[in-house]
Every structure is written in structure tokens, then in C-alpha cells.
Design a protein around this motif. Structure first.
Motif, PDB file in Angstrom:
ATOM      1  N   LYS A 278     -30.144 -29.499  18.489  1.00 11.69           N
ATOM      2  CA  LYS A 278     -30.199 -30.327  17.283  1.00 11.69           C
ATOM      3  C   LYS A 278     -29.042 -29.970  16.368  1.00 11.69           C
ATOM      4  CE  LYS A 278     -33.105 -31.760  13.399  1.00 11.69           C
ATOM      5  NZ  LYS A 278     -34.418 -31.632  12.729  1.00 11.69           N
ATOM      6  N   MET A 279     -28.298 -31.002  15.924  1.00 11.81           N
ATOM      7  CA  MET A 279     -27.188 -30.843  14.984  1.00 11.81           C
ATOM      8  C   MET A 279     -27.582 -31.441  13.640  1.00 11.81           C
ATOM      9  SD  MET A 279     -25.048 -29.745  17.370  1.00 11.81           S
ATOM     10  CE  MET A 279     -24.972 -29.877  19.154  1.00 11.81           C
ATOM     11  N   SER A 280     -27.405 -30.680  12.587  1.00 13.32           N
ATOM     12  CA  SER A 280     -27.758 -31.168  11.249  1.00 13.32           C
ATOM     13  C   SER A 280     -26.601 -30.943  10.288  1.00 13.32           C
ATOM     14  CB  SER A 280     -29.002 -30.448  10.728  1.00 13.32           C
ATOM     15  OG  SER A 280     -30.139 -30.771  11.506  1.00 13.32           O
ATOM     16  N   GLY A 281     -26.067 -32.040   9.749  1.00  6.69           N
ATOM     17  CA  GLY A 281     -25.017 -31.959   8.744  1.00  6.69           C
ATOM     18  C   GLY A 281     -23.717 -31.373   9.242  1.00  6.69           C
ATOM     19  N   MET A 310     -29.000 -35.771  16.589  1.00  6.75           N
ATOM     20  CA  MET A 310     -27.980 -35.740  15.537  1.00  6.75           C
ATOM     21  C   MET A 310     -28.620 -36.135  14.210  1.00  6.75           C
ATOM     22  SD  MET A 310     -25.236 -35.058  17.404  1.00  6.75           S
ATOM     23  CE  MET A 310     -24.639 -35.243  19.103  1.00  6.75           C
ATOM     24  N   ASN A 311     -28.432 -35.322  13.207  1.00  2.00           N
ATOM     25  CA  ASN A 311     -28.948 -35.610  11.876  1.00  2.00           C
ATOM     26  C   ASN A 311     -27.796 -35.590  10.877  1.00  2.00           C
ATOM     27  OD1 ASN A 311     -30.484 -35.906   9.559  1.00  2.00           O
ATOM     28  ND2 ASN A 311     -31.124 -33.764   9.508  1.00  2.00           N
ATOM     29  N   ASN A 312     -27.337 -36.786  10.501  1.00  6.13           N
ATOM     30  CA  ASN A 312     -26.263 -36.922   9.517  1.00  6.13           C
ATOM     31  C   ASN A 312     -24.996 -36.176   9.960  1.00  6.13           C
ATOM     32  OD1 ASN A 312     -25.283 -37.984   7.078  1.00  6.13           O
ATOM     33  ND2 ASN A 312     -25.707 -36.065   5.994  1.00  6.13           N
ATOM     34  N   ILE A 347     -28.813 -39.179  23.718  1.00  4.81           N
ATOM     35  CA  ILE A 347     -28.248 -38.686  22.454  1.00  4.81           C
ATOM     36  C   ILE A 347     -28.751 -39.613  21.363  1.00  4.81           C
ATOM     37  CG2 ILE A 347     -26.163 -37.989  21.252  1.00  4.81           C
ATOM     38  CD1 ILE A 347     -26.475 -36.619  23.959  1.00  4.81           C
ATOM     39  N   ARG A 348     -29.411 -39.083  20.349  1.00 11.14           N
ATOM     40  CA  ARG A 348     -30.045 -39.949  19.348  1.00 11.14           C
ATOM     41  C   ARG A 348     -29.975 -39.324  17.961  1.00 11.14           C
ATOM     42  NH1 ARG A 348     -33.817 -36.957  22.078  1.00 11.14           N
ATOM     43  NH2 ARG A 348     -35.624 -36.183  20.927  1.00 11.14           N
ATOM     44  N   GLY A 349     -30.039 -40.186  16.941  1.00 16.57           N
ATOM     45  CA  GLY A 349     -30.045 -39.700  15.569  1.00 16.57           C
ATOM     46  C   GLY A 349     -29.128 -40.502  14.680  1.00 16.57           C
ATOM     47  N   THR A 350     -28.544 -39.839  13.673  1.00 20.19           N
ATOM     48  CA  THR A 350     -27.770 -40.544  12.664  1.00 20.19           C
ATOM     49  C   THR A 350     -26.364 -39.994  12.524  1.00 20.19           C
ATOM     50  OG1 THR A 350     -28.662 -39.098  10.920  1.00 20.19           O
ATOM     51  CG2 THR A 350     -29.813 -41.169  11.326  1.00 20.19           C
ATOM     52  N   SER A 351     -25.466 -40.907  12.219  1.00 17.54           N
ATOM     53  CA  SER A 351     -24.055 -40.589  11.992  1.00 17.54           C
ATOM     54  C   SER A 351     -23.717 -40.832  10.525  1.00 17.54           C
ATOM     55  CB  SER A 351     -23.171 -41.461  12.884  1.00 17.54           C
ATOM     56  OG  SER A 351     -21.802 -41.322  12.548  1.00 17.54           O
ATOM     57  N   SER A 352     -22.943 -39.932   9.938  1.00 19.95           N
ATOM     58  CA  SER A 352     -22.520 -40.143   8.553  1.00 19.95           C
ATOM     59  C   SER A 352     -21.243 -40.980   8.476  1.00 19.95           C
ATOM     60  CB  SER A 352     -22.315 -38.802   7.844  1.00 19.95           C
ATOM     61  OG  SER A 352     -21.269 -38.061   8.467  1.00 19.95           O
ATOM     62  N   SER A 353     -20.643 -41.289   9.629  1.00 15.83           N
ATOM     63  CA  SER A 353     -19.465 -42.151   9.663  1.00 15.83           C
ATOM     64  C   SER A 353     -19.758 -43.391  10.503  1.00 15.83           C
ATOM     65  CB  SER A 353     -18.261 -41.398  10.243  1.00 15.83           C
ATOM     66  OG  SER A 353     -18.480 -41.101  11.607  1.00 15.83           O
ATOM     67  N   LYS A 354     -18.968 -44.431  10.325  1.00 18.31           N
ATOM     68  CA  LYS A 354     -19.235 -45.682  11.033  1.00 18.31           C
ATOM     69  C   LYS A 354     -18.824 -45.630  12.501  1.00 18.31           C
ATOM     70  CE  LYS A 354     -19.220 -48.756   7.039  1.00 18.31           C
ATOM     71  NZ  LYS A 354     -18.649 -49.983   6.418  1.00 18.31           N
ATOM     72  N   VAL A 355     -17.910 -44.723  12.852  1.00 13.78           N
ATOM     73  CA  VAL A 355     -17.539 -44.554  14.257  1.00 13.78           C
ATOM     74  C   VAL A 355     -18.380 -43.411  14.819  1.00 13.78           C
ATOM     75  CG1 VAL A 355     -15.683 -44.088  15.898  1.00 13.78           C
ATOM     76  CG2 VAL A 355     -15.200 -45.375  13.809  1.00 13.78           C
ATOM     77  N   ALA A 356     -19.424 -43.763  15.508  1.00 11.32           N
ATOM     78  CA  ALA A 356     -20.366 -42.756  16.005  1.00 11.32           C
ATOM     79  C   ALA A 356     -19.973 -42.216  17.368  1.00 11.32           C
ATOM     80  CB  ALA A 356     -21.779 -43.340  16.071  1.00 11.32           C
ATOM     81  N   TYR A 378     -27.264 -44.233  14.728  1.00 14.08           N
ATOM     82  CA  TYR A 378     -27.290 -45.215  13.646  1.00 14.08           C
ATOM     83  C   TYR A 378     -26.678 -44.607  12.394  1.00 14.08           C
ATOM     84  CZ  TYR A 378     -30.586 -47.168  16.966  1.00 14.08           C
ATOM     85  OH  TYR A 378     -31.154 -47.642  18.118  1.00 14.08           O
ATOM     86  N   LEU A 379     -26.270 -45.456  11.503  1.00  9.16           N
ATOM     87  CA  LEU A 379     -25.635 -45.002  10.272  1.00  9.16           C
ATOM     88  C   LEU A 379     -26.668 -44.330   9.381  1.00  9.16           C
ATOM     89  CD1 LEU A 379     -22.799 -45.058   8.989  1.00  9.16           C
ATOM     90  CD2 LEU A 379     -23.525 -47.106   7.745  1.00  9.16           C
TER      91      LEU A 379
END
Length: 423
Positions: A278-281, A310-312, A347-356, A378-379
Motif C-alpha cells: 500500500k502506497m499513501s501520499g 494507491m492512496n493519493n 493496481i487500484r486506488g487514487t492518483s493526485s495527478s491526471k496522468v495515472a 481514479y483522480l
């Protein structure tokens, strides 16, 4: 009368054992030698340098005729280093170092050689390092002297815990805080297992990679928490059969393969599995990075990244074959590191940038056999976390908010994809 003599001898044994902190416990088939650093003058919390006492204790442990040895570093604070625990320990097949205390590194940088270690184990078979203790690199006093981001010929600060030429090593229940450079580094090690490690440094601490692995094989790290200022785990050149599992990473730069292709005669990387992490920030999630204008040919192949949350994360999936960390980079020559057989699964979660998803491969050696299976990113600004499970909720569908970017690669897609595949 017999009871009295027996009782007297027992009391006498306990007295000498406690006064010397070094004694032998005999079993039916072998003997265990217990060595305590206090036998050699080390005293907790007295702020003296105890390097000589630690070296003397190691010398006794390593040269023992016993097949099993426990070296004890008790609770309390001890100032040491730099220090080398070197083998071979010819007669010892099982050597356990139990760090229960809080070790603090010397802040005098003139004592360390460039690229060396603070605490270094080398050329030992069958070492176990455990005990629940802490290695404090006292990095804040050294980080201002790190100029490696601007000077490619900089003097490297010391790694907190370094293993060189080791076989059959176990490291568990050890904490590393505020390393001057890397926290843990492996070089030319085989059959290495690390678990239940806690690694911490501020997010802005320079080059404080959590775990760096180079020229090693059959390495397994699991069930650890890494929060630092650089890569949580970095896989360097010459590695094979590496497994990274159940790592919580963040802050940091994610889990990286590389950087590769900077130096002549680098060896290939093959057989890497990263799963259930798990990756966070973090600035990156899963990253493969190679230098442009590599001085020689090399490859990285058969790498699987599976079940990653992926978390943010700024760059959840990234291949960068024009990597350069310096303030100015001018080379336009493509990387000569060949990347192939790369699998990104679940691979699942959120990206803080638009190019994931960014797959930027080498023009000179395009990536081959890159597979993405069930990637759901997702963003972060459009989605709310589903309790850390990797599930997200949104009212606007959101899949169009993130995108993929690809160069010199034709990836193959399996299952559902967000962001949409590259065209």
C-alpha cells in the motif's frame, strides 16, 4: 551435605554469569555462548563512545568455538560507530545479535568513508539480527551536507545498516530512524529475509531510501512500514529473485526498480515480485527508472507488480527511461537498458495527478511485453476512499479524469482499465 554443596555451586555460577555477562549454556547436542557488550565496558546511557566495547564483544562472539552464539545489546542508549562486524565466523553456524537498546550514530562525518556504512555486517553465514531495538542515524545533523542533487561526484553519507556478502540472513523487529543516507542496504547477499521492520525519516530528508538492494539473490522483505524521504524500496542492478510483500509505504518515493544504466558493466535484473503493498501520499507508486545515455547494455525482465493499493499517489504507475535526478540534464541519447516481461496486475486506488499511468520507454530499446491487468486508478480529488480497501465512490463516473501516457511501448491490456489504455 550434597544439597549444600550443589546450592553453593549454583549460587556461585549465577554470580559469575551476572558479573561477566558472558557464559555458556550447554544442551544435549551443542552449546550456546551468550556474550553481552557490558562485559567489555559498554554502559547504557553514559554518553560515551562504545565502539571499542562492541568490537571486542563481536570478536569474542565471531571467534567462538560454540556453534550457536547470542550477542546481547541490552536496553538503554549506546553511542557507537562507525563499526564493522566482519566474518567469516568459522565455527559459528547460528549467530544472533539481539539489539534491545537504542543505538545512536556518531555525528562526526570525518569518521565515515564515502559510501560506507554506520553499522556494517560482512561475510557472515547464518546471522540473525533482531531484538526490537532502534538504530538512530542522527540524520538531521548530516542532511545539510548532502549535495548529491547538484553534484554527481558528491561524497556519499553513510548508510545506517549495511550488509555485504552475507548468506542466510534474517533481520526482524528492528527500527531505523533518521538515517544519514540509506536506512538499509544489501550488496552481494544471498538468501536474505527481512520482516517486521519500521523505517522512518521526514519526507524531505535527502536520499534516505528505506531498503536498497544490489547484486543480491533470493531476497524477501515483508510486513514492514516505511516512511521516508526517498524510495521506500529500491531495486538496483544485478538482482535476481527478489520478493517485496506487505509493505506500507508513505511518505516517500514509492517502490522503484533502479535507477539502472548509470555505470559501466551493470548486471541484469530478473525475477522481481512486488505484491500486497500500500502506497499513501507518495510521489510515485511503482516506478521503473533508467538513465539516458547508458554506458553499456543491460536488461530488467520478468517483473510482476500485483495487488497494490494507491492512496493519493502522484505517479501511481511510471516507467521513466530518461531518468536524471540532477538539476540539469542535457543528454538526448536513449537509454540502453532493455525492459521486458513487465506485469501490472490489480493496481487500484487514487492518483493526485491526471496522468495515472506513464509508460515512457527508450527510443533506442522500446519496452517489450508490458501487460496491464485490471488497473483501476481514479483522480483523488474526485473520489473518496472506501475505508482503505481500494474501493472508491464518486457521483460523476470519474474514469475520464485520469489518463495514460505512452512512448515507445505497445502495452497489452487485460480486463477493465482506468485510465483508458494508450492509443
Amino acid at each position: 551435605m550434597e544439597f549444600t554443596i550443589f546450592h553453593y555451586l549454583r549460587v556461585l555460577f549465577v554470580f559469575f554469569a551476572l558479573s561477566s555477562y558472558s557464559f555458556v549454556v550447554r544442551g544435549d547436542k551443542s552449546s550456546l555462548l551468550i556474550v553481552d557488550v557490558r562485559s567489555f565496558g559498554a554502559r547504557a546511557n553514559d554518553h560515551r563512545d562504545h565502539t571499542k566495547a562492541f568490537v571486542a564483544a563481536w570478536d569474542k562472539a565471531c571467534k567462538s568455538s560454540s556453534s550457536s552464539v547470542d550477542l546481547i545489546i541490552p536496553r538503554g542508549e549506546f553511542h557507537v560507530g562507525p563499526i564493522k562486524f566482519s566474518g567469516p565466523c568459522t565455527n559459528v553456524s547460528n549467530l544472533t545479535v539481539r539489539v534491545k537498546g537504542h543505538l545512536k550514530a556518531s555525528t562526526d562525518l570525518s569518521k565515515y568513508r564515502s559510501g560506507g556504512g554506520w553499522i556494517e555486517f560482512g561475510w557472515i553465514n547464518g546471522l540473525t539480527l533482531t531484538g526490537g531495538g532502534t538504530l538512530d542515524g542522527q540524520g538531521p545533523l548530516a542532511w545539510p551536507f548532502n549535495n548529491c542533487t547538484t553534484d554527481s561526484h558528491c561524497k556519499l553519507l553513510p548508510t545506517s545498516l549495511k550488509f555485504v556478502g552475507m548468506n542466510r540472513t534474517i533481520v526482524r523487529r528492528i527500527s531505523s530512524v533518521n538515517s544519514k543516507f540509506f536506512h538499509i542496504a544489501l550488496v552481494q547477499c544471498r538468501d536474505f529475509k527481512g520482516t517486521r521492520l519500521n523505517i522512518t525519516a521526514p519526507s524531505d530528508s535527502p536520499n534516505t531510501d528505506g531498503i536498497h538492494i544490489e547484486r543480491s539473490s533470493n531476497v524477501y522483505f515483508s510486513r514492514s512500514h516505511i516512511a521516508t524521504g526517498d524510495d521506500c524500496v529500491s531495486i538496483g542492478q544485478g538482482n535476481s529473485q527478489i520478493t517485496i510483500t506487505s509493505i506500507i509505504c508513505g511518505p516517500g518515493h514509492g517502490i522503484s526498480v533502479g535507477s539502472l544504466g548509470r555505470y559501466p558493466n551493470e548486471k541484469d535484473v530478473k525475477g522481481l515480485v512486488v505484491r500486497d503493498c500500500k502506497m499513501s501520499g507518495t510521489t510515485n507508486g511503482i516506478r521503473i527508472k533508467t538513465w539516458a545515455d547508458s554506458p553499456g547494455l543491460s536488461s530488467a525482465t520478468n517483473m510482476t507488480f500485483q495487488n497494490i493499493i494507491m492512496n493519493n499517489v502522484t505517479n501511481p504507475i511510471i516507467i521513466d527511461q530518461s531518468y536524471c535526478p540532477f538539476s540539469s540534464c542535457s543528454s538526448n541519447v536513449p537509454s540502453k537498458v532493455k525492459l521486458s516481461e513487465i506485469y501490472f496486475k490489480n493496481i487500484r486506488g487514487t492518483s493526485s495527478s491526471k496522468v495515472a499511468v506513464q509508460l515512457h520507454c527508450s527510443e533506442g530499446m522500446p519496452c517489450k511485453k508490458v501487460y496491464l491487468e485490471n488497473v483501476h486508478l481514479y483522480l483523488a480529488s474526485s473520489y473518496s476512499s472506501g475505508g482503505g480497501s481500494g474501493k472508491q465512490e464518486s457521483s460523476n463516473g470519474g474514469s475520464e479524469a485520469v489518463s495514460s501516457s505512452c512512448r515507445y511501448v505497445r502495452a497489452k491490456y487485460i480486463g477493465s482499465q482506468s485510465p483508458p489504455p494508450c492509443h
